[in-house]
Design a protein around this motif. Structure first.
Motif, PDB file in Angstrom:
ATOM      1  N   PHE A 165       0.974  -1.169  -0.147  1.00  0.00           N
ATOM      2  CA  PHE A 165       0.104  -0.010  -0.048  1.00  0.00           C
ATOM      3  C   PHE A 165       0.851   1.257   0.021  1.00  0.00           C
ATOM      4  O   PHE A 165       0.472   2.191  -0.810  1.00  0.00           O
ATOM      5  N   LEU A 166       1.923   1.297   0.725  1.00  0.00           N
ATOM      6  CA  LEU A 166       2.875   2.321   0.877  1.00  0.00           C
ATOM      7  C   LEU A 166       3.564   2.562  -0.510  1.00  0.00           C
ATOM      8  O   LEU A 166       3.643   3.872  -1.076  1.00  0.00           O
ATOM      9  N   ASP A 167       4.051   1.469  -1.019  1.00  0.00           N
ATOM     10  CA  ASP A 167       4.693   1.645  -2.321  1.00  0.00           C
ATOM     11  C   ASP A 167       3.870   2.058  -3.510  1.00  0.00           C
ATOM     12  O   ASP A 167       4.209   2.954  -4.364  1.00  0.00           O
ATOM     13  N   ILE A 168       2.465   1.624  -3.427  1.00  0.00           N
ATOM     14  CA  ILE A 168       1.493   2.088  -4.208  1.00  0.00           C
ATOM     15  C   ILE A 168       1.243   3.437  -4.326  1.00  0.00           C
ATOM     16  O   ILE A 168       1.073   4.379  -5.350  1.00  0.00           O
ATOM     17  N   SER A 169       1.079   3.898  -3.104  1.00  0.00           N
ATOM     18  CA  SER A 169       0.614   5.420  -2.790  1.00  0.00           C
ATOM     19  C   SER A 169       1.994   6.180  -3.448  1.00  0.00           C
ATOM     20  O   SER A 169       1.863   7.382  -3.787  1.00  0.00           O
ATOM     21  N   LYS A 170       3.267   5.872  -3.177  1.00  0.00           N
ATOM     22  CA  LYS A 170       4.298   6.633  -3.429  1.00  0.00           C
ATOM     23  C   LYS A 170       4.550   6.622  -5.011  1.00  0.00           C
ATOM     24  O   LYS A 170       4.763   7.638  -5.639  1.00  0.00           O
ATOM     25  N   ILE A 171       4.086   5.477  -5.845  1.00  0.00           N
ATOM     26  CA  ILE A 171       4.190   5.336  -7.224  1.00  0.00           C
ATOM     27  C   ILE A 171       3.064   6.549  -7.785  1.00  0.00           C
ATOM     28  O   ILE A 171       3.401   7.234  -8.577  1.00  0.00           O
ATOM     29  N   ILE A 172       2.018   6.507  -7.153  1.00  0.00           N
ATOM     30  CA  ILE A 172       0.848   7.293  -7.612  1.00  0.00           C
ATOM     31  C   ILE A 172       1.274   8.713  -7.426  1.00  0.00           C
ATOM     32  O   ILE A 172       0.956   9.594  -8.356  1.00  0.00           O
ATOM     33  N   SER A 173       1.638   9.135  -6.323  1.00  0.00           N
ATOM     34  CA  SER A 173       2.104  10.375  -5.872  1.00  0.00           C
ATOM     35  C   SER A 173       3.157  10.817  -6.873  1.00  0.00           C
ATOM     36  O   SER A 173       3.258  11.991  -7.320  1.00  0.00           O
ATOM     37  N   ARG A 174       4.270  10.172  -7.075  1.00  0.00           N
ATOM     38  CA  ARG A 174       5.304  10.325  -8.018  1.00  0.00           C
ATOM     39  C   ARG A 174       4.842  10.627  -9.421  1.00  0.00           C
ATOM     40  O   ARG A 174       4.922  11.626 -10.209  1.00  0.00           O
ATOM     41  N   ARG A 175       3.683   9.834  -9.913  1.00  0.00           N
ATOM     42  CA  ARG A 175       3.227   9.985 -11.279  1.00  0.00           C
ATOM     43  C   ARG A 175       2.322  11.276 -11.271  1.00  0.00           C
ATOM     44  O   ARG A 175       2.195  11.979 -12.313  1.00  0.00           O
ATOM     45  N   ALA A 176       1.540  11.481 -10.225  1.00  0.00           N
ATOM     46  CA  ALA A 176       0.760  12.700 -10.190  1.00  0.00           C
ATOM     47  C   ALA A 176       1.494  14.040 -10.192  1.00  0.00           C
ATOM     48  O   ALA A 176       1.351  14.960 -10.989  1.00  0.00           O
ATOM     49  N   ARG A 177       2.751  13.897  -9.356  1.00  0.00           N
ATOM     50  CA  ARG A 177       3.769  14.986  -9.163  1.00  0.00           C
ATOM     51  C   ARG A 177       4.182  15.370 -10.876  1.00  0.00           C
ATOM     52  O   ARG A 177       4.256  16.404 -11.511  1.00  0.00           O
ATOM     53  N   ASN A 178       4.613  14.256 -11.441  1.00  0.00           N
ATOM     54  CA  ASN A 178       5.290  14.352 -12.673  1.00  0.00           C
ATOM     55  C   ASN A 178       4.116  14.842 -13.703  1.00  0.00           C
ATOM     56  O   ASN A 178       4.568  15.620 -14.671  1.00  0.00           O
TER      57      ASN A 178
END
Length: 328
Positions: A304-317
């Motif tokens: 769950f933590l890794d998925i949230s990081k991935i989504i946050s990074r892609r949203a930021r990009n």
């Protein structure tokens, strides 16, 4: 009290269900195959074979103990979540109704086909589409970062036992449940539409006969420390236990190889096949900074933590890319 007892015993029902890989009958046959392999092909003594098959370092390793805990936790989870999933009947009904709206073919077009041919064809089709969809989902699990965040729980195992097949995050269990419902729904609806009510499966003890053959010939040895190889030509068709163990290897040359479950033809067709390697010592698991083999909290929360990081990074990009477009 009786209801509570039934719920507890239902946790271990897979050991008594011939439709499940860890059915005690399949486990017993896997043990027999392992003994015969070691004694007849590896020329070991009986005592050495006993020590090898029942290696305490494997079955009582910290990783294996975590497998046993995950098995129980996931079984408890499935008791609550399974009724909420789409069933194969719902999917089959939707596809069946869709086919009825098509003009290029009529319902029951092949009604006159010999019933034996229909049953044999349906049995083969169900097995093939089920195996192919398993291959696809498994490959996607390694290809896409969000899915790998979930699937790496399985690859965190540092020792392999038959129970390791249950070392999956509940999210992966849900995805594979949907996959199974889709695959069987497609098969059921298509054959009912084309062949009518003569559709049936060749089964043994309620199991597709081809799946039954897969299990009685040692499917449990794929997650084990007994490295059984097939003839090279056969490993282009069927995944051997040694090939699946190689899939779990941490060696770079084994990355993204042998995604197949029963059939190796998908790996052969799509370039991910790797034949087994005789007597090669393999190491399993992942780096501690990627996944833990034993920490239960980490096993269940890190995806769950890794998925949230991935989504946050892609949203930021995405936000940065959008700003660059509008600033030009």
């Amino acid at each position: 009290m009786m209801e509570f007892f039934e719920q507890i015993t239902s946790i271990f029902v897979d050991f008594t269900d011939p439709r499940k890989r860890i059915f005690v009958g399949y486990l017993a046959l896997s043990l027999l195959i392992a003994f015969l392999w070691l004694i007849l092909f590896k020329r070991t003594t009986f005592s050495t074979a006993i020590a090898k098959v029942f290696d305490r370092k494997v079955f009582f390793s910290a990783s294996s103990k975590a497998d046993y805990k995950i098995f129980v936790i996931n079984r408890l989870f499935s008791l609550f979540i399974s009724p909420l999933l789409l069933t194969q009947i719902a999917i089959a009904t939707a596809i069946y109704l869709f086919l009825h709206r098509q003009d290029f073919i009529q319902s029951g077009y092949f009604n006159d086909v010999n019933i034996g041919v229909v049953v044999a064809s349906f049995t083969l089709f169900v097995f093939v589409i089920d195996d192919f969809t398993k291959y696809l989902v498994h490959r996607w699990m390694h290809r896409f970062h969000v899915l790998w965040a979930i699937h790496k729980v399985h690859h965190s195992a540092e020792t392999l036992t038959p129970v390791t097949v249950y070392r999956v995050h509940p999210l992966e269990g849900i995805l594979y449940g949907l996959r199974s419902a889709f695959a069987q729904g497609v098969a059921i609806s298509t054959f009912l539409f084309l062949f009518g009510n003569s559709v049936d499966l060749y089964t043994i003890v309620g199991v597709n006969i081809l799946s039954f053959v897969f299990h009685v010939t040692g499917s449990n040895l794929r997650h084990s420390h007994i490295s059984i190889s097939y003839w090279p030509w056969l490993e282009y068709i069927l995944i051997s236990p040694a090939q699946h163990q190689l899939h779990h290897s941490i060696a770079e040359e084994h990355y993204d190889k042998n995604f197949g479950v029963a059939l190796a033809i998908w790996d052969w067709m799509f370039g991910s096949l790797h034949l087994s390697e005789d007597d090669k010592e393999l190491e399993f698991g992942l780096l501690p900074n990627e996944a833990s083999a034993t920490n239960m909290i980490d096993i269940y929360t890190r995806p769950f933590l890794d998925i949230s990081k991935i989504i946050s990074r892609r949203a930021r990009n995405f936000k940065q890319a959008t700003l660059r477009i509008f600033s030009n």
